[in-house]
Design an enzyme around this catalytic site. Structure first.
Site, PDB file in Angstrom:
ATOM      1  N   PRO A  63       0.817  -1.214   0.000  1.00 46.17           N
ATOM      2  CA  PRO A  63       0.000   0.000   0.000  1.00 46.17           C
ATOM      3  C   PRO A  63       0.855   1.271   0.000  1.00 46.17           C
ATOM      4  O   PRO A  63       0.399   2.337  -0.344  1.00 46.17           O
ATOM      5  CB  PRO A  63      -0.793  -0.100   1.303  1.00 46.17           C
ATOM      6  CG  PRO A  63      -0.576  -1.456   1.827  1.00 46.17           C
ATOM      7  CD  PRO A  63       0.641  -2.019   1.197  1.00 46.17           C
ATOM      8  N   GLU A 115       0.459  -8.976   8.383  1.00 41.93           N
ATOM      9  CA  GLU A 115       0.468  -7.499   8.428  1.00 41.93           C
ATOM     10  C   GLU A 115       1.614  -6.933   7.591  1.00 41.93           C
ATOM     11  O   GLU A 115       1.846  -5.723   7.621  1.00 41.93           O
ATOM     12  CB  GLU A 115       0.620  -7.036   9.883  1.00 41.93           C
ATOM     13  CG  GLU A 115      -0.495  -7.513  10.808  1.00 41.93           C
ATOM     14  CD  GLU A 115      -1.870  -7.084  10.340  1.00 41.93           C
ATOM     15  OE1 GLU A 115      -2.771  -7.937  10.261  1.00 41.93           O
ATOM     16  OE2 GLU A 115      -2.030  -5.890   9.992  1.00 41.93           O
ATOM     17  N   ARG A 138       1.491  -8.313 -21.314  1.00 36.06           N
ATOM     18  CA  ARG A 138       0.836  -7.907 -22.560  1.00 36.06           C
ATOM     19  C   ARG A 138       1.706  -6.949 -23.365  1.00 36.06           C
ATOM     20  O   ARG A 138       1.529  -6.790 -24.564  1.00 36.06           O
ATOM     21  CB  ARG A 138      -0.511  -7.254 -22.265  1.00 36.06           C
ATOM     22  CG  ARG A 138      -1.556  -8.203 -21.682  1.00 36.06           C
ATOM     23  CD  ARG A 138      -2.818  -7.436 -21.295  1.00 36.06           C
ATOM     24  NE  ARG A 138      -3.439  -6.822 -22.463  1.00 36.06           N
ATOM     25  CZ  ARG A 138      -4.304  -7.452 -23.257  1.00 36.06           C
ATOM     26  NH1 ARG A 138      -4.624  -8.721 -23.024  1.00 36.06           N
ATOM     27  NH2 ARG A 138      -4.853  -6.837 -24.288  1.00 36.06           N
TER      28      ARG A 138
HETATM   29  C1  LIG Z   1      -4.647   2.957   2.890  1.00 32.76           C
HETATM   30  C2  LIG Z   1      -4.816   1.516   2.438  1.00 32.76           C
HETATM   31  C3  LIG Z   1      -4.277   1.392   1.006  1.00 32.76           C
HETATM   32  C4  LIG Z   1      -6.312   1.166   2.430  1.00 32.76           C
HETATM   33  C5  LIG Z   1      -4.073   0.545   3.355  1.00 32.76           C
HETATM   34  C6  LIG Z   1      -3.398   1.023   4.483  1.00 32.76           C
HETATM   35  C7  LIG Z   1      -2.738   0.102   5.285  1.00 32.76           C
HETATM   36  C8  LIG Z   1      -2.735  -1.283   4.981  1.00 32.76           C
HETATM   37  C9  LIG Z   1      -3.415  -1.715   3.846  1.00 32.76           C
HETATM   38  C10 LIG Z   1      -3.439  -3.155   3.470  1.00 32.76           C
HETATM   39  O1  LIG Z   1      -4.169  -3.545   2.589  1.00 32.76           O
HETATM   40  N1  LIG Z   1      -2.594  -3.980   4.142  1.00 32.76           N
HETATM   41  C11 LIG Z   1      -2.557  -5.406   3.865  1.00 32.76           C
HETATM   42  C12 LIG Z   1      -1.598  -5.735   2.733  1.00 32.76           C
HETATM   43  N2  LIG Z   1      -2.005  -4.971   1.578  1.00 32.76           N
HETATM   44  C13 LIG Z   1      -1.428  -5.034   0.361  1.00 32.76           C
HETATM   45  O2  LIG Z   1      -0.522  -5.798   0.083  1.00 32.76           O
HETATM   46  C14 LIG Z   1      -1.928  -4.053  -0.661  1.00 32.76           C
HETATM   47  C15 LIG Z   1      -2.959  -3.165  -0.363  1.00 32.76           C
HETATM   48  C16 LIG Z   1      -3.395  -2.260  -1.338  1.00 32.76           C
HETATM   49  C17 LIG Z   1      -2.853  -2.187  -2.610  1.00 32.76           C
HETATM   50  C18 LIG Z   1      -1.827  -3.085  -2.908  1.00 32.76           C
HETATM   51  N3  LIG Z   1      -1.114  -3.258  -4.060  1.00 32.76           N
HETATM   52  O3  LIG Z   1      -0.248  -4.253  -3.851  1.00 32.76           O
HETATM   53  C19 LIG Z   1      -0.351  -4.732  -2.606  1.00 32.76           C
HETATM   54  C20 LIG Z   1      -1.355  -4.011  -1.967  1.00 32.76           C
HETATM   55  C21 LIG Z   1      -1.673  -7.222   2.424  1.00 32.76           C
HETATM   56  C22 LIG Z   1      -1.092  -8.082   3.562  1.00 32.76           C
HETATM   57  C23 LIG Z   1       0.360  -7.695   3.826  1.00 32.76           C
HETATM   58  C24 LIG Z   1       0.428  -6.209   4.210  1.00 32.76           C
HETATM   59  C25 LIG Z   1      -0.165  -5.342   3.097  1.00 32.76           C
HETATM   60  C26 LIG Z   1      -4.083  -0.807   3.021  1.00 32.76           C
END
Ligand SMILES: CC(C)(C)c1cccc(C(=O)NCC2(NC(=O)c3cccc4nocc34)CCCCC2)c1
Length: 245
Positions: free
Chosen positions: A88, A115, A153
């Protein structure tokens, strides 16, 4: 182009090359997707891959030594690959970044679970963090899969000539125009006459007009930093004049 994905669910990402365009590209040796699973490096009898966060709080983190072992295995297999952490906190993925990444011969993607991962692993191994958008996800795998699809792609030869021509129209930055196929009359709604006229010039103009109108109405942000052609400008003005009536 070769993709390595460090993930607890390698079967997810390896599925990408089992259907459609990416299946053929994989069979033609144009792309490959290989998973590297931290669980393969677990030594305890519970084969654990998560660990408790210093400072307490809810949830777990990916364990450092099994995650690092998988990253190192990926780097040995793909020695020239930069490491992209899907997170994120990352740079938003967009078509320009996709095109940049498609020029690489190989790429390693790191997908978080729980996390997330220890910041020292990011400092030690990660070259770029990329985000797919602002929503909470359970893991980075879906981000990795979207990135692999979009980047693959753009690898020369993956799309046939027809599809790459279509790709060019999408890459023209405008939203897509409405599409129609049989039947001509669907529940009383008929296909726009121009599309059945056989006038290719008028059809092309109608499609561009529709794309511009939809882009203007739904995604005005697409017009920022974009220089319009005189044709595009006149079409937008025409659309605005109808809106003002
Ligand atoms: C402010 C916001 C964005 C809502 C936000 C803020 C804090 C945490 C998250 C969240 O989702 N933590 C969980 C986590 N997410 C992601 O990996 C992820 C999320 C979004 C877009 C992504 N693009 O690639 C990977 C992405 C997956 C588990 C391992 C830790 C990361 C989200």
């Amino acid at each position: 182009m070769r993709f390595g994905v460090v993930t607890l669910f390698p079967e997810w990402v390896e599925q990408l090359t089992s259907v459609g365009v990416l299946e053929r590209a994989s069979q033609n040796g144009l792309i490959s997707v290989t998973g590297f699973n931290p669980r393969d490096h677990a030594t305890d009898n519970h084969r654990s891959v998560d660990d408790r966060p210093f400072g307490g709080g809810p949830g777990m983190l990916m364990q450092v030594d099994t995650t690092e072992a998988a990253i190192i295995k990926a780097r040995e297999a793909l020695p020239n690959a930069p490491v992209v952490y899907l997170s994120p906190q990352g740079r938003a993925l967009n078509q320009p970044l996709v095109q940049e990444l498609a020029r690489l011969p190989e790429l390693i993607l790191l997908a978080g679970r729980y996390e997330g991962i220890d910041e020292r692993l990011v400092d030690e191994h990660v070259d770029l963090e990329v985000s797919l958008g602002d929503y909470v996800l359970s893991g980075g795998e879906l981000g990795a899969m979207v990135l692999i699809d979009a980047v693959s792609r753009m690898v020369p030869g993956v799309l046939g000539d027809q599809a790459s021509a279509e790709q060019d129209s999408f890459a023209a930055h405008w939203l897509d125009c409405p599409h129609f196929t049989r039947p001509v009359d669907y529940r009383g709604n008929t296909v726009p006459e121009v599309l059945r006229s056989g006038h290719h010039g008028r059809i092309e103009a109608w499609r561009l007009q529709q794309s511009l109108e939809r882009s203007w109405d739904r995604r005005p942000d697409l017009f920022e930093r974009k220089r319009l052609t005189t044709t595009e400008l006149s079409m937008i003005n025409e659309h605005l004049s109808t809106l003002e009536k």
